[in-house]
Motif scaffolding. Structure first.
Motif: not given
Length: 526
Positions: A192, A194, A383, A385-386, A417, A480
């Protein structure tokens, strides 16, 4: 038997301001850079228009000094705007020029990888909706199926984390490319990634440092010979353009020399006069102080926005060729107290991360990729997350005492996010309004005049004789890829309007808040 097309991993493309790079995940699950037809891992993002043909890359770069009117560079700084490059009676928009660059790098990559037409393309983290949309359009014009847009610092962080897969680590990516500057704070936790906060400057990059040396050359030459090459009365426009481009190329080479040496020497020529200029690294650093201070200020701003301190940061990643400058790395160490990690080549990291992201998107869509099981498992679990790089909202009026003033009311705040959406109700101001205009703005100020207008949504054809103070629901959403969708609904009639932003306003080069303020007269805050 030929390998099925579905088994080929998509390209990851770093569409850079000065250099572009293509990478691909191989069957072992490793991202690798694919060199161009000339054997170089990087391709200059420069286009030469020559007798109806477009030549991209090193040849175009070498033609800057001899055919400046036929060469276009740094086009990424203009993407999403109404700027054009005019040649042969044709006005080329930024996305058209970018598409030519993409075609070149994809064609060369296909010589090694075969017929791959899917790709992920990177963009600076601070890119706005019009900039992202124009980049997406450039990919489509180049014949690509764009699997997604990925922020450059996030891509670099992917490349770094792929081998190490740290858990519970906070990192900072400092991305100083040829024409742009990004800072991103992110958190690693296994598969992940983030993003906490991001920021940048569209007009700060290695080219600015080249200009420092160029200005030094101009000053020394004028002192020695009394000729200012920037003076249009001293030379013809063609001569001035040729000399300027030649000196800028020499400035770039001198910058590279000063990365590994304490001094360098440059031979200059103009109007039949010559001069050899010696420049020390100390002089270069002194002349670059303002640029270095701007970098430090931006780094501090993003770290503060992320809500972390220097002690929280354990990884500092320098990205972009310009981060090789010793003074830049010294500023990074002074800022974060951590030596920059140089294990991933700074000018390849973004493309390598983009390749990983492209493969992840393919697996997400059910693609049958030939890949080592462990790599497939990691990418399947990955994953990313931007966050939004800017606050987005609309221009409305608010009552202050007996007066009303225009304000920018944000619906989606900076560093939210992705994907994200928000909804808010506003009200019409006057009776009898049959048309509702919703100007869409981007920026951090509540003054619309200090924000950028990115588009407009219009609800038209409403019934006449309506009273004032009718509710209008506005919804904003970012996908996204950071592409904006705005919808507005007149609550009483159910009339709706929805758009991914009417970008014809940008084509006119109008980014002012003033026009948006005048259009906002139909909306107010409760």
């Amino acid at each position: 038997m030929a390998e099925p097309l579905d088994d080929k991993t998509a390209f990851g493309i770093d569409l850079g301001t000065t250099l572009s790079v293509v990478a691909q995940v191989n069957s072992a699950g490793l991202p690798v850079v694919l060199p161009n037809a000339e054997g170089s891992p990087t391709t200059p993002s420069i286009v030469l228009f020559d007798a109806g043909h477009a030549v991209v890359g090193a040849v175009a770069r070498e033609s800057l000094a001899t055919e400046p009117a036929s060469v276009v560079q740094l086009v990424k700084r203009h993407i999403g705007s109404g700027w054009t490059f005019d040649y042969g009676g044709v006005a080329y928009r930024p996305e058209h020029v970018s598409a030519l660059i993409l075609r070149k790098v994809v064609h060369d990559a296909q010589l090694l990888a075969g017929p791959v037409t899917q790709a992920a393309i990177t963009v600076p983290a601070y890119f706005s909706d019009p900039m992202r949309a124009a980049t997406l359009r450039a990919g489509e014009l180049a014949g690509l199926e764009v699997l997604g847009l990925l922020s450059e610092p996030t891509a670099a962080a992917l490349a770094y984390g792929y081998d190490r897969r740290p858990a519970g680590a906070t990192g900072v990516v400092v991305d100083l490319g040829g024409g742009t500057f990004d800072v991103t704070v992110m958190e690693y936790d296994g598969a992940e990634l983030k993003v906490r906060a991001t920021g940048g400057d569209a007009y700060l990059g290695g080219a600015n440092f080249d200009k420092v040396l160029f200005d030094c050359f101009v000053e020394r030459f004028e002192s020695a010979h009394g000729l200012d090459i920037n003076d249009p009365d001293a030379q013809s426009l063609d001569e001035c353009a040729q000399v300027s481009q030649d000196w800028l190329l020499r400035a770039a080479r001198a910058k590279h020399d000063l990365t590994s040496r304490d001094r360098t020497s440059v031979a200059l020529q103009a109007a039949g006069l010559t001069l050899r200029v010696d420049v020390t690294r100390a002089e270069f650093v002194s002349g670059s102080a303002v640029l270095l201070d701007e970098m430090t200020e931006k780094m501090a701003d993003v770290v503060a926005a992320a809500g972390v301190t220097q002690k929280d940061i354990s990884v500092v990643l320098p990205v972009g060729g310009a981060t090789r400058m010793p003074a830049v790395r010294e500023r990074m160490k002074e800022m974060f107290g951590v030596d920059p990690d140089t294990s991933v080549r700074p000018d390849e990291a973004v493309a390598l991360g983009a390749a990983l992201f492209a493969a992840q998107r393919q697996l997400e869509r059910g693609g049958a990729l030939v890949m080592a099981p462990s790599a497939r498992e990691y990418l399947s679990e990955l994953t990313v997350t931007d966050v939004t790089a800017h606050s987005l909202g609309i221009s409305v009026f608010e009552t202050a005492g007996e007066r009303q003033r225009p304000v920018m009311t944000a619906l989606l705040l900076r560093n939210t996010a992705l994907p994200a959406s928000a909804e808010r109700t506003f009200f019409t101001m006057r009776p009898g309004e049959t048309r509702i205009v919703v100007p869409v703005l981007e920026g951090e100020s509540d003054d619309p005049g200090l924000c950028r207008r990115v588009g407009v949504v219009v609800i038209d054809g409403l019934p006449p004789h309506r009273p004032a103070h009718q509710p209008v629901s506005v919804t904003m959403s970012l996908n996204e890829n950071g592409i904006l969708q705005v919808a507005a609904t007149d609550v009483s009639t159910g009339a709706q309007a929805s758009t991914t932003i009417a970008r014809e306003y940008l084509a006119n080069g109008d980014a002012s808040g003033g026009a948006a303020d005048r259009m906002a007269a139909t909306m107010q805050i409760e």
